[in-house]
Design a protein around this motif. Sequence first.
Motif, short mmCIF file in Angstrom:
data_model
loop_
_atom_site.label_atom_id
_atom_site.label_comp_id
_atom_site.label_asym_id
_atom_site.label_seq_id
_atom_site.Cartn_x
_atom_site.Cartn_y
_atom_site.Cartn_z
N ILE A 229 38.76 39.16 33.12
CA ILE A 229 37.45 39.06 33.77
C ILE A 229 37.59 39.33 35.26
O ILE A 229 38.52 38.83 35.91
N GLU A 230 36.66 40.12 35.80
CA GLU A 230 36.62 40.35 37.24
C GLU A 230 35.37 39.75 37.87
O GLU A 230 35.46 38.84 38.68
N PHE A 238 34.06 31.87 38.08
CA PHE A 238 35.02 30.78 38.19
C PHE A 238 35.05 30.01 36.89
O PHE A 238 34.12 30.09 36.06
N ALA A 239 36.12 29.25 36.67
CA ALA A 239 36.24 28.43 35.47
C ALA A 239 37.00 27.15 35.79
O ALA A 239 37.79 27.10 36.74
N THR A 249 39.73 31.22 39.58
CA THR A 249 38.83 32.35 39.82
C THR A 249 39.65 33.63 39.86
O THR A 249 40.82 33.61 40.27
N PRO A 250 39.12 34.74 39.37
CA PRO A 250 39.90 35.98 39.31
C PRO A 250 40.31 36.49 40.68
O PRO A 250 39.64 36.27 41.68
N GLN A 251 41.43 37.21 40.69
CA GLN A 251 41.91 37.87 41.90
C GLN A 251 42.17 39.33 41.59
O GLN A 251 42.84 39.66 40.61
N SER A 252 41.59 40.21 42.40
CA SER A 252 41.73 41.65 42.18
C SER A 252 41.26 42.38 43.43
O SER A 252 40.34 41.93 44.11
N VAL A 281 42.25 35.95 34.79
CA VAL A 281 41.48 35.20 33.80
C VAL A 281 41.37 36.11 32.57
O VAL A 281 40.52 36.98 32.50
N ARG A 282 42.26 35.89 31.63
CA ARG A 282 42.37 36.77 30.47
C ARG A 282 41.35 36.38 29.40
O ARG A 282 41.12 35.19 29.14
N LEU A 283 40.77 37.40 28.78
CA LEU A 283 39.79 37.15 27.72
C LEU A 283 40.40 36.40 26.54
O LEU A 283 39.72 35.59 25.90
#
Length: 351
Positions: A229-230, A238-239, A249-252, A281-283
């Motif tokens: 997830i981006e 966020f989760a 929270t994702p980092q990219s 954050v992998r599906l």
Amino acid sequence: MTTPDTRPTEAKRLADIDWNNLGFSYIKTDLRYLSYWKDGEWDEGRLTGDNRLHIAEGSTALHYGQQCFEGLKAYRCADGSINLFRPDQNAARMQASCRRLLMPELPTDRFIDACVQVVRANEHFIPPYGTGGSLYLRPFLIGVGDNIGVRTAPEFLFSVFCTPVGPYFKGGLTPSNFITSLYDRAAPNGTGAAKVGGNYAASLLPNYEAKKRDFADVIYLDPATHTKIEEVGAANFFAITKDGRRFVTPQSPSILPSITKYSLLWIAKHRLGLEVEEGDVRLDRLGEFAEAGACGTAAVITPIGGIQHGETFHVFYSETEPGPVTRRLYDELTGIQFGDREAPEGWIVKV
């Protein structure tokens, strides 16, 4: 014979606004700020009542997408005062977007002053305290002037306008459902980290298709592998882990650095005592999370009820109620914004 003036009075315009049921849509306010850059410098800037721009037909903003924008809010406090939330961070992000698109940067003090002028000039459009509404400010900077080739513009225009708004997603803190998209929001080394219009133009079709299927918006995945997830439409993701101890929270490099997200990272760590993490954050590991949400200036915090990915629909805390940690984050963030809770140093500018 004199023709009667049938335009609505200011009092009538304000009386027609349902402050308790504002959506996220344009309402014309009285004044906006304009400043022009030419021959290597910005002019002094001014307020104007005209909400139409007159620009050259060859403007790079129209043909090559040389433009960027920001979003921030002014809040009415219980004592009647007005808060601007972290405008210096919006100024810094706009400066980063300008560097990416070869546009002149507006100094931070000029950016904040322009926002303050617009808020003061339109103070009567700030929703009353307790309604949950706020005054949304839209600063933008565009390339203008006579041009035809693919090059940086000879002139630039910076403007700030405002409009009173309610929640971006219907229902406010009521959970919304989202669906993953096969479309990419931005290329891995593209303009994803800049707040530029092209990123949002690319999102219109995926958003339209998601809403046709009764989802609030799409979940964008990493463009390289489509396994992580981006972003959540026009917001950050966020989760909260199932043990209630970690905010993730994702980092990219292709994610827009959300000012709300970084505020929540600080709040989660320093006010809620959570561990915080920016990472993948992998599906295939969504089962590790008890709660999830979308966050941003417009969205504030929107709880995510569930995510549709292919044939699988993953539900987090609930499709009808926000999770307890999400609720605490929301209360703390909005409490700071509306002046009900102590703000970290430098987060609030009093207008």
